[in-house]
Enzyme design. Structure first.
Site, short mmCIF file in Angstrom:
data_model
loop_
_atom_site.label_atom_id
_atom_site.label_comp_id
_atom_site.label_asym_id
_atom_site.label_seq_id
_atom_site.Cartn_x
_atom_site.Cartn_y
_atom_site.Cartn_z
N ASP A 32 0.35 5.52 -1.18
CA ASP A 32 0.87 4.34 -1.87
C ASP A 32 1.54 4.78 -3.19
O ASP A 32 1.01 5.62 -3.93
CB ASP A 32 -0.30 3.38 -2.16
CG ASP A 32 0.16 1.99 -2.56
OD1 ASP A 32 -0.15 1.04 -1.84
OD2 ASP A 32 0.83 1.86 -3.62
N ASN A 88 -4.19 -7.29 3.43
CA ASN A 88 -3.78 -8.60 2.93
C ASN A 88 -2.79 -9.27 3.88
O ASN A 88 -1.87 -8.62 4.38
CB ASN A 88 -3.11 -8.44 1.55
CG ASN A 88 -4.03 -7.80 0.53
OD1 ASN A 88 -5.24 -8.05 0.53
ND2 ASN A 88 -3.48 -6.96 -0.33
N GLN A 95 -0.45 -10.39 -0.23
CA GLN A 95 0.50 -9.54 0.50
C GLN A 95 1.85 -9.58 -0.18
O GLN A 95 2.39 -10.67 -0.42
CB GLN A 95 0.64 -10.00 1.96
CG GLN A 95 1.51 -9.07 2.79
CD GLN A 95 1.59 -9.46 4.26
OE1 GLN A 95 1.18 -10.57 4.65
NE2 GLN A 95 2.11 -8.58 5.09
N HIS A 101 0.13 -3.71 6.98
CA HIS A 101 -0.36 -2.42 6.50
C HIS A 101 -1.82 -2.55 6.14
O HIS A 101 -2.27 -3.62 5.73
CB HIS A 101 0.44 -1.92 5.28
CG HIS A 101 0.60 -2.93 4.20
ND1 HIS A 101 1.51 -3.96 4.27
CD2 HIS A 101 -0.05 -3.10 3.02
CE1 HIS A 101 1.43 -4.70 3.18
NE2 HIS A 101 0.47 -4.20 2.41
N HIS A 103 -4.65 -0.87 3.64
CA HIS A 103 -4.88 0.01 2.49
C HIS A 103 -6.10 0.88 2.74
O HIS A 103 -7.16 0.38 3.16
CB HIS A 103 -5.14 -0.81 1.22
CG HIS A 103 -3.98 -1.63 0.76
ND1 HIS A 103 -3.13 -1.21 -0.23
CD2 HIS A 103 -3.53 -2.85 1.15
CE1 HIS A 103 -2.21 -2.15 -0.45
NE2 HIS A 103 -2.43 -3.15 0.38
P1 AMP Z 1 0.22 -5.52 -0.39
O1 AMP Z 1 0.06 -6.14 -1.75
O2 AMP Z 1 -1.05 -5.53 0.42
O3 AMP Z 1 1.39 -6.09 0.37
O4 AMP Z 1 0.48 -3.99 -0.66
C1 AMP Z 1 1.74 -3.42 -0.77
C2 AMP Z 1 1.53 -2.03 -1.27
O5 AMP Z 1 2.68 -1.27 -0.97
C3 AMP Z 1 1.28 -1.89 -2.77
O6 AMP Z 1 0.05 -1.22 -2.97
C4 AMP Z 1 2.46 -1.08 -3.26
O7 AMP Z 1 2.12 -0.18 -4.29
C5 AMP Z 1 2.88 -0.36 -2.00
N1 AMP Z 1 4.30 0.02 -1.91
C6 AMP Z 1 5.37 -0.78 -2.09
N2 AMP Z 1 6.51 -0.09 -1.86
C7 AMP Z 1 6.14 1.17 -1.51
C8 AMP Z 1 6.86 2.34 -1.16
N3 AMP Z 1 8.19 2.38 -1.13
N4 AMP Z 1 6.14 3.46 -0.87
C9 AMP Z 1 4.79 3.44 -0.91
N5 AMP Z 1 4.06 2.36 -1.23
C10 AMP Z 1 4.72 1.24 -1.54
#
Ligand code: AMP
Ligand code: ZN
Length: 136
Positions: A32, A88, A95, A101, A103
């Site tokens: 992440d 999420n 989300q 995805h 985590h």
């Molecule tokens: P969520 O809030 O569950 O949708 O989590 C999205 C996650 O994606 C967050 O923890 C971000 O830090 C991560 N994220 C967003 N863009 C990228 C990216 N380009 N590469 C890696 N992680 C990302």
């Protein structure tokens, strides 16, 4: 199938580079970019699904097996003290990227993170009503 303009589709299918920890025909696991803790990673299916509701059963059934495999590997390599799986669905649930995805969050004693909620309290009648709402 990929979805146009989906960043996680592009990452999972190699169109955008990432720090990949694991890859097979159905998944890529990446670090992440905004980690909660050292080693925070994401399991990304290669085929697009917006969220858990849209995830095909065949992929859903593989996600927890992969999460277990990654948690075991990461715990050994990072020597973390605990591990959270977080997933999420929907803006109300936090989300921010609409490609399913999971985590993978290694936890360390005193890491300063707090993946908790404020516990509520309900009467037996209220619990019964909710149970009925879900099961009837
Ligand atoms: P969520 O809030 O569950 O949708 O989590 C999205 C996650 O994606 C967050 O923890 C971000 O830090 C991560 N994220 C967003 N863009 C990228 C990216 N380009 N590469 C890696 N992680 C990302
Ligand atoms: Zn996608």
């Amino acid at each position: 199938m990929m979805k146009d303009n989906c960043i996680f589709c592009k990452i999972a299918n190699g169109e955008i580079p990432s720090k990949a920890l694991y890859e097979d025909e159905a998944f890529k696991v990446i670090l992440d970019l905004g980690p909660a803790t050292k080693g925070h990673a994401l399991i990304l299916p290669k085929d697009h699904a917006d969220n858990l509701y849209e995830l095909p059963d065949e992929i859903a059934s593989k996600v927890l097996v992969l999460a277990k495999k990654m948690a075991t590997l990461m715990t050994e390599k990072l020597q973390c003290d605990g591990f959270n799986l977080v997933q999420n669905n929907g803006e109300a649930a936090g989300q921010t990227v609409n490609h399913f995805h999971m985590h993978l969050i290694p936890r360390y004693v005193n890491d300063g993170q707090n993946i908790n909620w404020v516990p509520g309290s309900l009467s037996q009648e209220e619990l019964e009503e909710i149970k009925n709402q879900i099961t009837e």
